[in-house]
Write a protein that holds these residues in place. Structure first.
Motif, PDB file in Angstrom:
ATOM      1  N   CYS A  41       0.862  -1.189   0.000  1.00 25.53           N
ATOM      2  CA  CYS A  41       0.000   0.000   0.000  1.00 25.53           C
ATOM      3  C   CYS A  41       0.895   1.234   0.000  1.00 25.53           C
ATOM      4  CB  CYS A  41      -0.881  -0.003   1.256  1.00 25.53           C
ATOM      5  SG  CYS A  41      -1.906   1.467   1.403  1.00 25.53           S
ATOM      6  N   ILE A  65      -3.443   0.425  -3.469  1.00 28.60           N
ATOM      7  CA  ILE A  65      -3.017  -0.901  -3.018  1.00 28.60           C
ATOM      8  C   ILE A  65      -2.699  -1.747  -4.249  1.00 28.60           C
ATOM      9  CG2 ILE A  65      -3.858  -3.051  -1.949  1.00 28.60           C
ATOM     10  CD1 ILE A  65      -5.520  -1.141  -0.061  1.00 28.60           C
ATOM     11  N   GLU A  79      -3.943  -4.403   3.929  1.00 25.71           N
ATOM     12  CA  GLU A  79      -3.542  -3.233   3.130  1.00 25.71           C
ATOM     13  C   GLU A  79      -4.567  -2.101   3.280  1.00 25.71           C
ATOM     14  OE1 GLU A  79      -0.592  -3.268   2.195  1.00 25.71           O
ATOM     15  OE2 GLU A  79      -0.235  -5.426   2.324  1.00 25.71           O
TER      16      GLU A  79
END
Ligand SMILES: [Zn+2]
Length: 333
Positions: free
Chosen positions: A92, A103, A120
């Motif tokens: 991320c 992401i 994430e």
């Protein structure tokens, strides 16, 4: 080892049990993360859309996290396609100019990829809550960088275990969770021991590749409490983190962050009502305070006291107990 800590002893038990379930005479380095499939069951799988719906549903105790997640997913902040030549894992990054995140991950449809997506999204949420604090207070240290990600991942990993349709499936999902704990308490610990010993050796001159491999094996044996029959001497050459030479000890913050996050989760379970406000306030201060001050100000807990950490470890130990009990039950059927 006489000083074997409880979490290490119990994870040693998990490894022992895994060895039995895999019907191996002994466990090798590469078996530690082997998938566990006992009996006749189809592994829990998700389409990408199902994973998104599952995450949104199970984040619901946290309305702001849920709203943020919907926004990120609807606006296609995630590139998750599983295609040839794309490596596994997730990443991320924040886009500070736009107050957004992106992401990049490979979603193969497994329950653990669903947890990775949640992880994430947790990172992205952390960046999002920091957008309205002064710029110089937005940059947090590595020891709190995995707080929001691990918290989000824990919510979803617990939800997958609770959604298991059979004991066999539950065992496999608990194995996924405990692989994370094994990495934190053993693999990452080995990296720390290795790096510590490396700096000591480097004071006496250049450390040869033979010495590096030896230091690595010694570190892994210590961290895994001798539970494996083979180790990975060349791990030092394959792990990117050792080559980021401006960040020494790019390892312990993972375990620290995991334990800090589990401790926060334990606080949430004690007092779930209105917890999200406290949680967000804590995240907002991650770039401006020490962990000691963060935990005291927002949760009223003293992280210099072992009890805070023990509460988190207890959550992990519960998974261990459940894993062992289920494995025994299935073996005896
Ligand atoms: Zn992360």
């Amino acid at each position: 080892m006489a000083s074997c800590l409880r979490q290490q002893t119990t994870i040693c038990d998990v490894l022992k049990k895994k060895q039995q379930l895999l019907q191996l005479d002994s466990l090798a380095w590469q078996d530690v993360d082997a998938p566990l499939s006992v009996g006749d069951h189809e592994a829990m799988t998700f389409t990408y859309d199902e994973a998104c719906d599952f995450i949104i549903k199970h984040f619901s105790a946290f309305p702001k996290l849920t709203a943020f997640t919907k926004h990120a997913l609807e606006n296609r902040w995630v590139e998750a396609e599983d295609r040839n030549d794309k490596r596994p894992g997730g990443y991320c990054t924040s886009l500070p100019e736009f107050d957004e995140s992106r992401i990049f991950m490979t979603f193969t449809g497994s329950a653990s990829d669903t947890s990775t997506l949640a992880h994430e999204l947790g990172h992205a949420f952390h960046s999002d809550v920091l957008t309205d604090v002064p710029y110089l207070n937005q940059h947090y240290a590595m020891n709190v960088a995995e707080t929001a990600s691990t918290f989000a991942e824990t919510i979803i990993a617990n939800a997958t275990v609770q959604s298991a349709r059979s004991d066999e499936e539950k065992l496999s999902l608990l194995n996924n969770k405990l692989e994370g704990a094994t990495a934190m308490f053993m693999n990452i610990h080995a990296r720390f021991i290795f790096e510590d010993n490396f700096y000591k050796a480097r004071k006496n001159g250049v450390v040869s590749h033979e010495q590096l491999s030896k230091l690595m094996t010694v570190a892994q044996k210590e961290a895994f409490h001798g539970a494996l029959n083979t180790y990975h001497p060349h791990f030092w050459s394959s792990k990117l983190h050792f080559f980021i030479d401006d960040v020494p000890f790019y390892n312990f913050p993972y375990t620290f962050g995991y334990l800090f996050s589990l401790g926060i989760y334990a606080e949430y379970l004690k007092q779930p009502k209105n917890f999200e406000e406290k949680y967000i306030a804590l995240l907002k201060d991650t770039g401006a305070m020490t962990v000691e001050d963060l935990a005291m100000k927002h949760l009223g807990v003293d992280v210099t006291n072992v009890d805070f950490w023990a509460e988190g470890v207890k959550l992990m130990a519960k998974d261990v107990d459940q894993f062992i009990a289920l494995a025994d039950q299935l073996e005896n059927n």
